[in-house]
Design a protein around this motif. Structure first.
Motif, PDB file in Angstrom:
ATOM      1  N   VAL A 169       0.868  -1.174   0.000  1.00  0.00           N
ATOM      2  CA  VAL A 169       0.000   0.000   0.000  1.00  0.00           C
ATOM      3  C   VAL A 169       0.908   1.228   0.000  1.00  0.00           C
ATOM      4  O   VAL A 169       1.865   1.301   0.761  1.00  0.00           O
ATOM      5  N   ARG A 170       0.634   2.168  -0.895  1.00  0.00           N
ATOM      6  CA  ARG A 170       1.485   3.367  -0.972  1.00  0.00           C
ATOM      7  C   ARG A 170       0.622   4.572  -1.314  1.00  0.00           C
ATOM      8  O   ARG A 170      -0.409   4.441  -1.983  1.00  0.00           O
ATOM      9  N   GLN A 171       1.046   5.728  -0.829  1.00  0.00           N
ATOM     10  CA  GLN A 171       0.357   6.959  -1.161  1.00  0.00           C
ATOM     11  C   GLN A 171       0.813   7.454  -2.523  1.00  0.00           C
ATOM     12  O   GLN A 171       2.008   7.485  -2.815  1.00  0.00           O
ATOM     13  N   VAL A 172      -0.149   7.825  -3.348  1.00  0.00           N
ATOM     14  CA  VAL A 172       0.167   8.401  -4.660  1.00  0.00           C
ATOM     15  C   VAL A 172      -0.754   9.592  -4.892  1.00  0.00           C
ATOM     16  O   VAL A 172      -1.785   9.745  -4.233  1.00  0.00           O
ATOM     17  N   CYS A 173      -0.370  10.432  -5.831  1.00  0.00           N
ATOM     18  CA  CYS A 173      -1.174  11.595  -6.174  1.00  0.00           C
ATOM     19  C   CYS A 173      -1.556  11.509  -7.646  1.00  0.00           C
ATOM     20  O   CYS A 173      -0.738  11.101  -8.486  1.00  0.00           O
ATOM     21  N   VAL A 174      -2.778  11.871  -7.975  1.00  0.00           N
ATOM     22  CA  VAL A 174      -3.236  11.867  -9.358  1.00  0.00           C
ATOM     23  C   VAL A 174      -3.860  13.213  -9.681  1.00  0.00           C
ATOM     24  O   VAL A 174      -4.529  13.822  -8.834  1.00  0.00           O
ATOM     25  N   ASP A 175      -3.607  13.718 -10.885  1.00  0.00           N
ATOM     26  CA  ASP A 175      -4.205  14.968 -11.342  1.00  0.00           C
ATOM     27  C   ASP A 175      -5.677  14.752 -11.694  1.00  0.00           C
ATOM     28  O   ASP A 175      -6.128  13.621 -11.905  1.00  0.00           O
ATOM     29  N   GLY A 176      -6.413  15.855 -11.815  1.00  0.00           N
ATOM     30  CA  GLY A 176      -7.811  15.777 -12.187  1.00  0.00           C
ATOM     31  C   GLY A 176      -8.003  15.246 -13.603  1.00  0.00           C
ATOM     32  O   GLY A 176      -7.164  15.448 -14.482  1.00  0.00           O
ATOM     33  N   PHE A 177      -9.109  14.552 -13.833  1.00  0.00           N
ATOM     34  CA  PHE A 177      -9.408  13.999 -15.155  1.00  0.00           C
ATOM     35  C   PHE A 177     -10.894  13.682 -15.243  1.00  0.00           C
ATOM     36  O   PHE A 177     -11.596  13.586 -14.244  1.00  0.00           O
ATOM     37  N   TRP A 178     -11.378  13.544 -16.469  1.00  0.00           N
ATOM     38  CA  TRP A 178     -12.726  13.038 -16.709  1.00  0.00           C
ATOM     39  C   TRP A 178     -12.630  11.542 -16.983  1.00  0.00           C
ATOM     40  O   TRP A 178     -11.645  11.066 -17.553  1.00  0.00           O
ATOM     41  N   ILE A 179     -13.679  10.800 -16.631  1.00  0.00           N
ATOM     42  CA  ILE A 179     -13.710   9.363 -16.903  1.00  0.00           C
ATOM     43  C   ILE A 179     -15.120   8.965 -17.301  1.00  0.00           C
ATOM     44  O   ILE A 179     -16.109   9.516 -16.798  1.00  0.00           O
ATOM     45  N   ASP A 180     -15.220   8.007 -18.234  1.00  0.00           N
ATOM     46  CA  ASP A 180     -16.527   7.500 -18.630  1.00  0.00           C
ATOM     47  C   ASP A 180     -17.261   6.953 -17.416  1.00  0.00           C
ATOM     48  O   ASP A 180     -16.672   6.234 -16.592  1.00  0.00           O
ATOM     49  N   SER A 181     -18.538   7.247 -17.315  1.00  0.00           N
ATOM     50  CA  SER A 181     -19.310   6.770 -16.169  1.00  0.00           C
ATOM     51  C   SER A 181     -19.588   5.276 -16.239  1.00  0.00           C
ATOM     52  O   SER A 181     -19.897   4.649 -15.229  1.00  0.00           O
ATOM     53  N   THR A 182     -19.456   4.681 -17.436  1.00  0.00           N
ATOM     54  CA  THR A 182     -19.664   3.243 -17.617  1.00  0.00           C
ATOM     55  C   THR A 182     -18.598   2.698 -18.555  1.00  0.00           C
ATOM     56  O   THR A 182     -17.946   3.452 -19.284  1.00  0.00           O
ATOM     57  N   PRO A 183     -18.441   1.374 -18.585  1.00  0.00           N
ATOM     58  CA  PRO A 183     -17.619   0.805 -19.660  1.00  0.00           C
ATOM     59  C   PRO A 183     -18.232   1.121 -21.020  1.00  0.00           C
ATOM     60  O   PRO A 183     -19.441   1.375 -21.133  1.00  0.00           O
ATOM     61  N   VAL A 184     -17.412   1.106 -22.054  1.00  0.00           N
ATOM     62  CA  VAL A 184     -17.897   1.313 -23.416  1.00  0.00           C
ATOM     63  C   VAL A 184     -18.834   0.163 -23.787  1.00  0.00           C
ATOM     64  O   VAL A 184     -18.517  -1.019 -23.566  1.00  0.00           O
ATOM     65  N   THR A 185     -19.999   0.507 -24.320  1.00  0.00           N
ATOM     66  CA  THR A 185     -21.025  -0.489 -24.620  1.00  0.00           C
ATOM     67  C   THR A 185     -20.957  -0.964 -26.077  1.00  0.00           C
ATOM     68  O   THR A 185     -20.293  -0.356 -26.922  1.00  0.00           O
ATOM     69  N   ASN A 186     -21.691  -2.031 -26.347  1.00  0.00           N
ATOM     70  CA  ASN A 186     -21.813  -2.500 -27.727  1.00  0.00           C
ATOM     71  C   ASN A 186     -22.388  -1.418 -28.629  1.00  0.00           C
ATOM     72  O   ASN A 186     -21.965  -1.265 -29.774  1.00  0.00           O
ATOM     73  N   ARG A 187     -23.346  -0.652 -28.123  1.00  0.00           N
ATOM     74  CA  ARG A 187     -23.933   0.418 -28.922  1.00  0.00           C
ATOM     75  C   ARG A 187     -22.882   1.477 -29.269  1.00  0.00           C
ATOM     76  O   ARG A 187     -22.783   1.926 -30.421  1.00  0.00           O
ATOM     77  N   GLN A 188     -22.084   1.864 -28.300  1.00  0.00           N
ATOM     78  CA  GLN A 188     -21.062   2.879 -28.540  1.00  0.00           C
ATOM     79  C   GLN A 188     -19.977   2.363 -29.482  1.00  0.00           C
ATOM     80  O   GLN A 188     -19.512   3.085 -30.378  1.00  0.00           O
ATOM     81  N   PHE A 189     -19.564   1.120 -29.285  1.00  0.00           N
ATOM     82  CA  PHE A 189     -18.525   0.565 -30.151  1.00  0.00           C
ATOM     83  C   PHE A 189     -19.054   0.396 -31.574  1.00  0.00           C
ATOM     84  O   PHE A 189     -18.308   0.580 -32.552  1.00  0.00           O
ATOM     85  N   SER A 190     -20.330   0.068 -31.719  1.00  0.00           N
ATOM     86  CA  SER A 190     -20.945  -0.043 -33.042  1.00  0.00           C
ATOM     87  C   SER A 190     -20.847   1.280 -33.797  1.00  0.00           C
ATOM     88  O   SER A 190     -20.574   1.306 -35.010  1.00  0.00           O
TER      89      SER A 190
END
Length: 332
Positions: free
Chosen positions: A32-53
């Protein structure tokens, strides 16, 4: 000033310092270690079949599983195996040796994202399920088309924890509090008995289970998700840092260090997968947790691996991961 207005379907996370890893489960999660991450946006869900289509329709892209492998790239491969396909989970008949995954994984010719179980199957009715049978390059291609990128392992784990630092699961320290099913994973004796207490034998529609405290769905279970980082144990390949400092946006190891030591003759890089899947079970693979991680060869697709994307606050859309590659230090 960085805008925190989320692009459609994404959630903005401001970043910060958190505890990464776990001491309780598998060696590759330690320490276990402390790390720092910058701000970012992330998809609220995994990519779906509809989106990949939509991506495929716009670009004509063909995934790795749709293309027959070149025997020259795989010395010793039987000629009859040089056909397009992917790995599919098939429940075996007992008794089963849990040390031999070949008993339940079958390379099925004609299995790909539109035919997730092979010829005769389809994604009809599965439009909102995560897309599967995706190799790392396929995920990168989609991300580039969408003007996004794949998350680093640090970003992914920060997002999965939902601000709940140090908990073993995304929702607490109990897998099924008061018997509630909070993710799509295997209940029962893997791989021969699936009790389906969560209601799903294989993948489930994204958003079926509760979001974490960041408003993100399926960060645990359903499908494993690709990250941008080469696999390494946390201490390998990382620069030594003063005790007073916290690594900022740490990355994984080198490609050459990610090769599987069990198969020294095969030099195929492995990236980190996160989140576990519907095949993770208490008796076999307790990896339905934010800290859990496994290596996956970049050319290997299966029926339980998908992905989601990020858009970094420090970059224009599609700019990739310049900021996440930094190794600056912040004072703790």
């Amino acid at each position: 000033m960085i805008s925190t207005t989320a692009p459609a379907g994404m959630v903005y996370l401001p970043g910060g310092i958190f505890k990464m890893g776990s001491e309780r489960f598998y060696p590759e999660e330690r320490p276990v270690r402390q790390v720092c991450v910058d701000g970012f946006w992330i998809d609220s869900t995994p990519v779906t079949n509809r989106q990949f289509s939509a991506f495929v329709e716009a670009t004509g892209y063909k995934t790795f599983a749709e293309r027959a492998p070149d025997p020259a790239d795989y010395p010793g491969m039987p000629q009859e195996m040089a056909k397009a396909g992917s790995l599919v989970f098939i429940p075996p008949e007992p008794p089963v040796n849990l040390a031999d995954p070949a008993q339940w994984w079958t390379f099925r010719f004609g299995a790909w994202w539109r035919q997730p179980l092979g010829p005769g199957s389809s994604i009809e009715g599965l439009e909102e399920h995560p897309v599967v049978h995706i190799v790392h390059a396929d995920a990168e291609a989609y991300a580039a088309w969408a003007g996004k990128a794949l998350p680093t392992e640090t970003e992914w784990e920060f997002a999965a924890r939902g601000g709940a630092d140090g908990l073993e699961f995304a929702w607490g320290d109990s897998l099924a509090p008061e018997g509630r099913m909070l993710a799509n994973y295997w209940q029962g004796r893997f791989p021969v008995e699936n009790q389906l207490l969560d209601g799903w034998e294989r993948t489930s529609p994204v958003g079926t289970f509760p979001a974490n405290d960041y408003g993100l769905f399926d960060m645990i279970g359903n499908v494993w998700e690709w990250t941008a980082d080469w696999f390494a144990v946390p201490s390998a390949g990382q620069p030594r840092t003063p005790h007073c400092c916290v690594p900022s946006n740490p990355r994984g190891g080198r490609e050459a260090d990610s090769y599987d030591p069990a198969t020294p003759g095969i030099r195929i890089g492995r990236k980190v997968l996160k989140g576990g899947s519907h095949l993770c079970a208490p008796n076999y693979c307790q990896r339905y947790r934010p800290a859990a991680r496994i290596p996956q060869a970049v050319d290997t697709s299966t029926c339980h691996v998908g992905f989601r994307c990020v858009w970094r606050a420090s970059s224009e859309p599609g700019a990739g991961g310049e900021k996440a590659d930094s190794r600056s230090l912040v004072r703790s």
